[in-house]
Scaffold this active site. Sequence first.
Site, PDB file in Angstrom:
ATOM      1  N   HIS A  49      -2.350  -2.578  -9.515  1.00 11.52           N
ATOM      2  CA  HIS A  49      -3.310  -1.893  -8.640  1.00 11.52           C
ATOM      3  C   HIS A  49      -4.593  -2.719  -8.605  1.00 11.52           C
ATOM      4  CE1 HIS A  49      -5.824   1.285  -6.960  1.00 11.52           C
ATOM      5  NE2 HIS A  49      -4.699   1.871  -6.606  1.00 11.52           N
ATOM      6  N   ASP A  78       2.824   5.297  -6.836  1.00  9.84           N
ATOM      7  CA  ASP A  78       4.073   5.196  -6.063  1.00  9.84           C
ATOM      8  C   ASP A  78       5.308   5.057  -6.935  1.00  9.84           C
ATOM      9  OD1 ASP A  78       1.943   3.458  -4.028  1.00  9.84           O
ATOM     10  OD2 ASP A  78       3.058   5.200  -3.304  1.00  9.84           O
ATOM     11  N   HIS A 109       0.863  -1.201   0.000  1.00  7.67           N
ATOM     12  CA  HIS A 109       0.000   0.000   0.000  1.00  7.67           C
ATOM     13  C   HIS A 109       0.895   1.245   0.000  1.00  7.67           C
ATOM     14  CE1 HIS A 109      -3.415   2.506   0.612  1.00  7.67           C
ATOM     15  NE2 HIS A 109      -3.701   2.251   1.869  1.00  7.67           N
TER      16      HIS A 109
HETATM   17  C1  SDX Z   1      -1.389   2.071  -3.359  1.00 10.15           C
HETATM   18  O1  SDX Z   1      -6.133   0.723  -3.164  1.00 10.15           O
HETATM   19  C2  SDX Z   1      -5.637   1.881  -3.445  1.00 10.15           C
HETATM   20  O2  SDX Z   1      -6.285   2.742  -3.972  1.00 10.15           O
HETATM   21  C3  SDX Z   1      -4.192   2.063  -3.025  1.00 10.15           C
HETATM   22  C4  SDX Z   1      -3.521   3.368  -3.443  1.00 10.15           C
HETATM   23  C5  SDX Z   1      -4.121   4.559  -2.749  1.00 10.15           C
HETATM   24  O3  SDX Z   1      -3.971   5.667  -3.274  1.00 10.15           O
HETATM   25  O4  SDX Z   1      -4.648   4.392  -1.622  1.00 10.15           O
HETATM   26  O5  SDX Z   1      -3.664   3.530  -4.848  1.00 10.15           O
HETATM   27  C6  SDX Z   1      -2.037   3.376  -3.096  1.00 10.15           C
HETATM   28  O6  SDX Z   1      -1.336   1.269  -2.463  1.00 10.15           O
HETATM   29  C7  SDX Z   1      -0.874   1.768  -4.730  1.00 10.15           C
HETATM   30  C8  SDX Z   1      -0.324   0.299  -4.851  1.00 10.15           C
HETATM   31  C9  SDX Z   1       1.104   0.302  -4.314  1.00 10.15           C
HETATM   32  N1  SDX Z   1       1.623  -1.072  -4.193  1.00 10.15           N
HETATM   33  C10 SDX Z   1       2.596  -1.540  -4.999  1.00 10.15           C
HETATM   34  O7  SDX Z   1       3.063  -0.904  -5.948  1.00 10.15           O
HETATM   35  C11 SDX Z   1       3.105  -2.922  -4.621  1.00 10.15           C
HETATM   36  C12 SDX Z   1       3.211  -3.799  -5.883  1.00 10.15           C
HETATM   37  N2  SDX Z   1       1.850  -4.076  -6.365  1.00 10.15           N
HETATM   38  C13 SDX Z   1       1.253  -5.337  -5.933  1.00 10.15           C
HETATM   39  O8  SDX Z   1       1.576  -5.727  -4.633  1.00 10.15           O
HETATM   40  C14 SDX Z   1      -0.236  -5.440  -6.337  1.00 10.15           C
HETATM   41  O9  SDX Z   1      -0.341  -5.019  -7.642  1.00 10.15           O
HETATM   42  C15 SDX Z   1      -1.266  -4.720  -5.517  1.00 10.15           C
HETATM   43  C16 SDX Z   1      -1.186  -5.063  -4.078  1.00 10.15           C
HETATM   44  C17 SDX Z   1      -1.133  -3.247  -5.671  1.00 10.15           C
HETATM   45  C18 SDX Z   1      -2.642  -5.137  -6.047  1.00 10.15           C
HETATM   46  O10 SDX Z   1      -2.779  -6.461  -5.770  1.00 10.15           O
HETATM   47  P1  SDX Z   1      -4.155  -7.252  -6.091  1.00 10.15           P
HETATM   48  O11 SDX Z   1      -5.188  -6.341  -6.607  1.00 10.15           O
HETATM   49  O12 SDX Z   1      -4.500  -8.094  -4.924  1.00 10.15           O
HETATM   50  O13 SDX Z   1      -3.759  -8.111  -7.325  1.00 10.15           O
HETATM   51  P2  SDX Z   1      -3.020  -9.462  -7.225  1.00 10.15           P
HETATM   52  O14 SDX Z   1      -1.926  -9.379  -6.204  1.00 10.15           O
HETATM   53  O15 SDX Z   1      -4.029 -10.531  -7.102  1.00 10.15           O
HETATM   54  O16 SDX Z   1      -2.330  -9.475  -8.648  1.00 10.15           O
HETATM   55  C19 SDX Z   1      -3.010  -9.991  -9.771  1.00 10.15           C
HETATM   56  C20 SDX Z   1      -1.936 -10.765 -10.539  1.00 10.15           C
HETATM   57  C21 SDX Z   1      -1.239 -11.809  -9.651  1.00 10.15           C
HETATM   58  O17 SDX Z   1      -0.807 -12.855 -10.510  1.00 10.15           O
HETATM   59  P3  SDX Z   1      -1.776 -14.200 -10.595  1.00 10.15           P
HETATM   60  O18 SDX Z   1      -1.907 -14.723  -9.181  1.00 10.15           O
HETATM   61  O19 SDX Z   1      -3.101 -13.732 -11.176  1.00 10.15           O
HETATM   62  O20 SDX Z   1      -1.010 -15.127 -11.516  1.00 10.15           O
HETATM   63  O21 SDX Z   1      -0.900  -9.862 -10.947  1.00 10.15           O
HETATM   64  C22 SDX Z   1       0.334 -10.204 -10.316  1.00 10.15           C
HETATM   65  C23 SDX Z   1      -0.008 -11.112  -9.143  1.00 10.15           C
HETATM   66  O22 SDX Z   1       1.063 -12.004  -8.865  1.00 10.15           O
HETATM   67  N3  SDX Z   1       0.928  -8.959  -9.859  1.00 10.15           N
HETATM   68  C24 SDX Z   1       2.220  -8.634 -10.001  1.00 10.15           C
HETATM   69  C25 SDX Z   1       2.321  -7.341  -9.459  1.00 10.15           C
HETATM   70  N4  SDX Z   1       1.128  -6.936  -9.013  1.00 10.15           N
HETATM   71  C26 SDX Z   1       0.270  -7.938  -9.256  1.00 10.15           C
HETATM   72  N5  SDX Z   1       3.257  -9.310 -10.527  1.00 10.15           N
HETATM   73  C27 SDX Z   1       4.448  -8.653 -10.504  1.00 10.15           C
HETATM   74  N6  SDX Z   1       4.638  -7.411 -10.013  1.00 10.15           N
HETATM   75  C28 SDX Z   1       3.597  -6.730  -9.483  1.00 10.15           C
HETATM   76  N7  SDX Z   1       3.762  -5.492  -9.000  1.00 10.15           N
END
Ligand code: SDX
Length: 428
Positions: free
Chosen positions: A306, A363, A265
């Site tokens: 996201h 971010d 996050h």
């Molecule tokens: C913020 O919610 C908000 O609005 C948050 C925010 C705000 O203003 O409040 O926008 C701020 O928190 C932005 C996000 C910052 N976080 C990151 O940058 C960390 C990296 N991102 C991931 O951890 C992830 O993308 C999340 C946590 C942001 C979202 O995760 P989800 O929605 O639970 O999606 P997921 O983890 O289920 O991913 C879907 C697929 C998965 O693969 P499969 O299981 O379907 O095979 O995409 C892959 C994930 O493994 N994936 C990634 C990835 N993000 C998702 N693979 C590699 N790198 C990534 N960054």
Amino acid sequence: MTEKNAILKVEGHDDISLPIYTPTMGQDVIDVASLTGKGLFTFDPGFTSTASCESKITYIDGEKGQLLHRGYSIEELANKSDYLEVCYLLLFGELPTAEQKESFVSTVKNHTMVHEQLQFFYRGFRRDAHPMAVMCGVVGALSAFYHDSTDIKNPMHREVTAYRLIAKMPTIAAMCYKYSAGQPFMYPRNDLSYSENFLHMMFGTPCEESKISPVLAKAMDRIFILHADHEQNASTSTVRLAGSSGANPFACIAAGISALWGPAHGGANEAVLNMLDQIGDVSNIDAYIAKAKDKNDPFKLMGFGHRVYKNYDPRASVMRESCHEVLNELGIHDPQLELAMKLEEIALSDPYFKEKKLFPNVDFYSGIILKAMGIPTSMFTVIFALSRTVGWIAHWNEMISNPYKIGRPRQLYTGYDERKFTPVNERK
Ligand code: SDX
């Protein structure tokens, strides 16, 4: 909201009619509240398909990459407004008139100082404590100072609390930095704008007059705007859940700060810089992209992906533009920016990221600007928390000023059936 109905057919049950509500914008929602009376729960870990509340504050269209605050686009607000004006909009629902804005800014200015006793909280921490740990503690402690405004049912108490938190977060955040740097705390100055004042308290010293760069102040203000609110994200949902028990607003904001801290996050901005350090050079990008795609490797590309945006995060686009402006203005050639842009280019051309719709989020670029401004990486999420406080307070106030229930989710229980206690001398 116009009502239609969904019909749920469940074996062993009569057909269940569930109301459907149609929003101003976005998806229809199915009201499932009546299911518990029929002996059924819905199951949605991570709330991927769950609307937790009704709100009028912020709208996100993840497919279009659209973000609106009270109907105004983030692009327009970032380019034409300023942070305190966006605070007014989020809190009261309309952009202020010139007179309303002047009064709002003046009231915020007159709440920027913290109680003189608060400085002693910092001394309980080691100088190398993470600033987010310090901020969690200090903001939670604010409720010990404001017994005069914790009647959450009193609109005037809620309003003064909003002013106090918006006004004091920059002071508290800057004190977190000064304490870690072993420098004296700087008092706020009422002759400076909100963002100039923050930079003054961060980098000023008692030895000389602060010289605040207008370019940095404008960039800081834009970063505050871009992080101000984002609908029902994890930390805002935490604030709502804490608030639903009737906890005082300072405790609720401290809960939000804790939730924001995680690297998935608000902690991602710090994690992006650490990741770029880890990658080190453009020649290593392909290896790290492979790690990010490897299911057996926990490595994720920080700043990418996201829960809602399945297109470019509109905030990331504005942030990217600001990045170039600030670095050009400061004459900084930051190899990490080049590395970040190359990483973005390679990732966005990779089928894995395209199929999973993983785009840069807010971010990805923010850390590069903050670093160029001389702000240490450990302060990045503190600045995110400072900015998001208005969003947290706006959502908390929206919930408390309307009928609400304590948040109490249920579960899918897969543990033991009931069984008899075995005395310790009979256990095998
Ligand atoms: C913020 O919610 C908000 O609005 C948050 C925010 C705000 O203003 O409040 O926008 C701020 O928190 C932005 C996000 C910052 N976080 C990151 O940058 C960390 C990296 N991102 C991931 O951890 C992830 O993308 C999340 C946590 C942001 C979202 O995760 P989800 O929605 O639970 O999606 P997921 O983890 O289920 O991913 C879907 C697929 C998965 O693969 P499969 O299981 O379907 O095979 O995409 C892959 C994930 O493994 N994936 C990634 C990835 N993000 C998702 N693979 C590699 N790198 C990534 N960054």
